[in-house]
Design a protein around this motif. Structure first.
Motif, PDB file in Angstrom:
ATOM      1  N   LEU A  46       0.840  -1.181   0.000  1.00  0.00           N
ATOM      2  CA  LEU A  46       0.000   0.000   0.000  1.00  0.00           C
ATOM      3  C   LEU A  46       0.888   1.247   0.000  1.00  0.00           C
ATOM      4  O   LEU A  46       1.777   1.377   0.829  1.00  0.00           O
ATOM      5  CB  LEU A  46      -0.900  -0.030   1.247  1.00  0.00           C
ATOM      6  CG  LEU A  46      -2.037   0.961   1.306  1.00  0.00           C
ATOM      7  CD1 LEU A  46      -3.024   0.706   0.180  1.00  0.00           C
ATOM      8  CD2 LEU A  46      -2.745   0.836   2.639  1.00  0.00           C
ATOM      9  N   LYS A  47       0.643   2.173  -0.929  1.00  0.00           N
ATOM     10  CA  LYS A  47       1.460   3.373  -1.037  1.00  0.00           C
ATOM     11  C   LYS A  47       0.992   4.475  -0.097  1.00  0.00           C
ATOM     12  O   LYS A  47       1.782   5.240   0.419  1.00  0.00           O
ATOM     13  CB  LYS A  47       1.419   3.911  -2.472  1.00  0.00           C
ATOM     14  CG  LYS A  47       2.129   3.044  -3.467  1.00  0.00           C
ATOM     15  CD  LYS A  47       2.121   3.723  -4.832  1.00  0.00           C
ATOM     16  CE  LYS A  47       2.200   2.704  -5.924  1.00  0.00           C
ATOM     17  NZ  LYS A  47       0.985   2.453  -6.633  1.00  0.00           N
ATOM     18  N   THR A  48      -0.306   4.564   0.097  1.00  0.00           N
ATOM     19  CA  THR A  48      -0.860   5.671   0.882  1.00  0.00           C
ATOM     20  C   THR A  48      -1.052   5.239   2.325  1.00  0.00           C
ATOM     21  O   THR A  48      -2.074   4.663   2.683  1.00  0.00           O
ATOM     22  CB  THR A  48      -2.187   6.150   0.263  1.00  0.00           C
ATOM     23  OG1 THR A  48      -1.967   6.422  -1.122  1.00  0.00           O
ATOM     24  CG2 THR A  48      -2.675   7.407   0.936  1.00  0.00           C
ATOM     25  N   LYS A  49      -0.054   5.539   3.141  1.00  0.00           N
ATOM     26  CA  LYS A  49      -0.100   5.210   4.565  1.00  0.00           C
ATOM     27  C   LYS A  49      -0.030   6.498   5.369  1.00  0.00           C
ATOM     28  O   LYS A  49       0.519   7.500   4.919  1.00  0.00           O
ATOM     29  CB  LYS A  49       1.095   4.326   4.945  1.00  0.00           C
ATOM     30  CG  LYS A  49       1.092   2.968   4.285  1.00  0.00           C
ATOM     31  CD  LYS A  49       2.294   2.171   4.724  1.00  0.00           C
ATOM     32  CE  LYS A  49       2.296   0.808   4.053  1.00  0.00           C
ATOM     33  NZ  LYS A  49       3.495   0.054   4.357  1.00  0.00           N
ATOM     34  N   GLU A  50      -0.572   6.431   6.570  1.00  0.00           N
ATOM     35  CA  GLU A  50      -0.500   7.583   7.461  1.00  0.00           C
ATOM     36  C   GLU A  50       0.958   7.840   7.811  1.00  0.00           C
ATOM     37  O   GLU A  50       1.722   6.908   8.056  1.00  0.00           O
ATOM     38  CB  GLU A  50      -1.310   7.306   8.730  1.00  0.00           C
ATOM     39  CG  GLU A  50      -1.406   8.503   9.649  1.00  0.00           C
ATOM     40  CD  GLU A  50      -2.263   8.212  10.871  1.00  0.00           C
ATOM     41  OE1 GLU A  50      -1.828   8.610  11.963  1.00  0.00           O
ATOM     42  OE2 GLU A  50      -3.336   7.606  10.736  1.00  0.00           O
ATOM     43  N   THR A  51       1.346   9.123   7.812  1.00  0.00           N
ATOM     44  CA  THR A  51       2.724   9.492   8.138  1.00  0.00           C
ATOM     45  C   THR A  51       2.730  10.484   9.304  1.00  0.00           C
ATOM     46  O   THR A  51       1.676  10.957   9.731  1.00  0.00           O
ATOM     47  CB  THR A  51       3.430  10.147   6.926  1.00  0.00           C
ATOM     48  OG1 THR A  51       2.878  11.459   6.725  1.00  0.00           O
ATOM     49  CG2 THR A  51       3.271   9.317   5.667  1.00  0.00           C
ATOM     50  N   ASP A  52       3.911  10.805   9.770  1.00  0.00           N
ATOM     51  CA  ASP A  52       4.065  11.805  10.832  1.00  0.00           C
ATOM     52  C   ASP A  52       4.366  13.196  10.274  1.00  0.00           C
ATOM     53  O   ASP A  52       4.658  14.115  11.021  1.00  0.00           O
ATOM     54  CB  ASP A  52       5.194  11.389  11.786  1.00  0.00           C
ATOM     55  CG  ASP A  52       4.824  10.174  12.616  1.00  0.00           C
ATOM     56  OD1 ASP A  52       3.635   9.999  12.914  1.00  0.00           O
ATOM     57  OD2 ASP A  52       5.736   9.395  12.957  1.00  0.00           O
ATOM     58  N   SER A  53       4.304  13.347   8.961  1.00  0.00           N
ATOM     59  CA  SER A  53       4.584  14.644   8.339  1.00  0.00           C
ATOM     60  C   SER A  53       3.574  15.686   8.808  1.00  0.00           C
ATOM     61  O   SER A  53       2.432  15.365   9.133  1.00  0.00           O
ATOM     62  CB  SER A  53       4.524  14.530   6.817  1.00  0.00           C
ATOM     63  OG  SER A  53       5.497  13.628   6.350  1.00  0.00           O
ATOM     64  N   SER A  54       3.992  16.923   8.817  1.00  0.00           N
ATOM     65  CA  SER A  54       3.156  18.029   9.271  1.00  0.00           C
ATOM     66  C   SER A  54       2.161  18.461   8.193  1.00  0.00           C
ATOM     67  O   SER A  54       2.551  18.773   7.060  1.00  0.00           O
ATOM     68  CB  SER A  54       4.036  19.222   9.643  1.00  0.00           C
ATOM     69  OG  SER A  54       3.261  20.393   9.791  1.00  0.00           O
ATOM     70  N   LYS A 100      -4.287  14.268   9.495  1.00  0.00           N
ATOM     71  CA  LYS A 100      -3.022  13.533   9.384  1.00  0.00           C
ATOM     72  C   LYS A 100      -2.640  13.465   7.916  1.00  0.00           C
ATOM     73  O   LYS A 100      -3.505  13.397   7.044  1.00  0.00           O
ATOM     74  CB  LYS A 100      -3.176  12.090   9.906  1.00  0.00           C
ATOM     75  CG  LYS A 100      -3.571  11.994  11.361  1.00  0.00           C
ATOM     76  CD  LYS A 100      -2.377  12.197  12.228  1.00  0.00           C
ATOM     77  CE  LYS A 100      -2.717  11.904  13.681  1.00  0.00           C
ATOM     78  NZ  LYS A 100      -1.578  11.967  14.537  1.00  0.00           N
ATOM     79  N   MET A 101      -1.356  13.437   7.654  1.00  0.00           N
ATOM     80  CA  MET A 101      -0.886  13.241   6.288  1.00  0.00           C
ATOM     81  C   MET A 101      -0.942  11.754   5.960  1.00  0.00           C
ATOM     82  O   MET A 101      -0.550  10.907   6.762  1.00  0.00           O
ATOM     83  CB  MET A 101       0.551  13.753   6.110  1.00  0.00           C
ATOM     84  CG  MET A 101       0.700  15.257   6.160  1.00  0.00           C
ATOM     85  SD  MET A 101      -0.269  16.177   4.935  1.00  0.00           S
ATOM     86  CE  MET A 101       0.329  15.487   3.391  1.00  0.00           C
ATOM     87  N   TRP A 102      -1.442  11.447   4.783  1.00  0.00           N
ATOM     88  CA  TRP A 102      -1.474  10.086   4.249  1.00  0.00           C
ATOM     89  C   TRP A 102      -0.673  10.125   2.964  1.00  0.00           C
ATOM     90  O   TRP A 102      -1.064  10.822   2.014  1.00  0.00           O
ATOM     91  CB  TRP A 102      -2.912   9.634   3.987  1.00  0.00           C
ATOM     92  CG  TRP A 102      -3.652   9.320   5.251  1.00  0.00           C
ATOM     93  CD1 TRP A 102      -4.167  10.210   6.153  1.00  0.00           C
ATOM     94  CD2 TRP A 102      -3.937   8.023   5.765  1.00  0.00           C
ATOM     95  NE1 TRP A 102      -4.759   9.547   7.184  1.00  0.00           N
ATOM     96  CE2 TRP A 102      -4.633   8.193   6.982  1.00  0.00           C
ATOM     97  CE3 TRP A 102      -3.684   6.728   5.313  1.00  0.00           C
ATOM     98  CZ2 TRP A 102      -5.069   7.125   7.744  1.00  0.00           C
ATOM     99  CZ3 TRP A 102      -4.130   5.659   6.076  1.00  0.00           C
ATOM    100  CH2 TRP A 102      -4.806   5.855   7.281  1.00  0.00           C
ATOM    101  N   GLY A 103       0.440   9.437   2.975  1.00  0.00           N
ATOM    102  CA  GLY A 103       1.340   9.532   1.840  1.00  0.00           C
ATOM    103  C   GLY A 103       1.885  10.954   1.783  1.00  0.00           C
ATOM    104  O   GLY A 103       1.779  11.720   2.744  1.00  0.00           O
ATOM    105  N   PRO A 104       2.444  11.336   0.640  1.00  0.00           N
ATOM    106  CA  PRO A 104       3.064  12.665   0.561  1.00  0.00           C
ATOM    107  C   PRO A 104       2.099  13.821   0.325  1.00  0.00           C
ATOM    108  O   PRO A 104       2.470  14.966   0.516  1.00  0.00           O
ATOM    109  CB  PRO A 104       4.021  12.524  -0.623  1.00  0.00           C
ATOM    110  CG  PRO A 104       3.377  11.497  -1.504  1.00  0.00           C
ATOM    111  CD  PRO A 104       2.701  10.531  -0.561  1.00  0.00           C
ATOM    112  N   SER A 105       0.811  13.521  -0.060  1.00  0.00           N
ATOM    113  CA  SER A 105      -0.022  14.654  -0.485  1.00  0.00           C
ATOM    114  C   SER A 105      -1.500  14.594  -0.120  1.00  0.00           C
ATOM    115  O   SER A 105      -2.271  15.428  -0.574  1.00  0.00           O
ATOM    116  CB  SER A 105       0.102  14.813  -2.004  1.00  0.00           C
ATOM    117  OG  SER A 105      -0.357  13.642  -2.648  1.00  0.00           O
ATOM    118  N   ILE A 106      -1.922  13.636   0.692  1.00  0.00           N
ATOM    119  CA  ILE A 106      -3.333  13.567   1.081  1.00  0.00           C
ATOM    120  C   ILE A 106      -3.476  13.914   2.563  1.00  0.00           C
ATOM    121  O   ILE A 106      -2.774  13.357   3.405  1.00  0.00           O
ATOM    122  CB  ILE A 106      -3.925  12.168   0.806  1.00  0.00           C
ATOM    123  CG1 ILE A 106      -3.913  11.877  -0.695  1.00  0.00           C
ATOM    124  CG2 ILE A 106      -5.350  12.063   1.372  1.00  0.00           C
ATOM    125  CD1 ILE A 106      -4.339  10.470  -1.068  1.00  0.00           C
TER     126      ILE A 106
END
Length: 140
Positions: free
Chosen positions: A4-12, A45-51
């Protein structure tokens, strides 16, 4: 095996929005952030780099493929703003009739700007999508 490419991240989320080049699109992203946060009660929350996603659910298909995804979300992309709602619910189509200027893809609804849509209908779409997914994929 499929990853899965779209995972929750810790990005702001704020840092991501601040990187949106077009000022009007950045302002719309902040407005959507407020609307989605107020309507869902979930932290963005950020999901992947842009969602930018709100809440989460775990799905499992008959094929055995499973994963986690946000209940609803949006992404201020270069061309249009993508809104992510549940698919498969007939109520979505009725709400979209009153939504304002938009186009649809399989899972996304695309808008040019927030001024083109009815914010009250957006809130209903958000609520309907969250309810639909929470009923379809209840937490275990």
């Amino acid at each position: 095996m499929y990853q899965l490419k779209t995972k929750e991240t810790d990005s702001s989320v704020i840092e991501f929005i601040e990187q949106v080049e077009q000022l009007k699109k950045r302002e719309d992203a902040y407005r959507l952030l407020d609307l989605f946060t107020e309507t869902t009660g979930f932290e963005a929350k950020m999901w992947g780099p842009s969602i930018i996603g709100f809440g989460r659910y775990h799905y499992k298909y008959d094929s055995g493929h499973e994963g986690d995804a946000p209940l609803v979300g949006f992404s201020p992309r270069k061309a249009k703003i993508s809104l992510y709602f549940a698919t498969g619910d007939t109520e979505r189509e009725h709400l979209l009739e009153k939504f304002g200027k938009h186009t649809t893809g399989k899972a996304c609804v695309y808008i040019n700007k927030v001024a083109d849509i009815d914010e009250e209908v957006l809130k209903e779409l958000i609520k309907q999508s969250v309810t639909f997914l929470q009923e379809k994929y209840p937490e275990k």
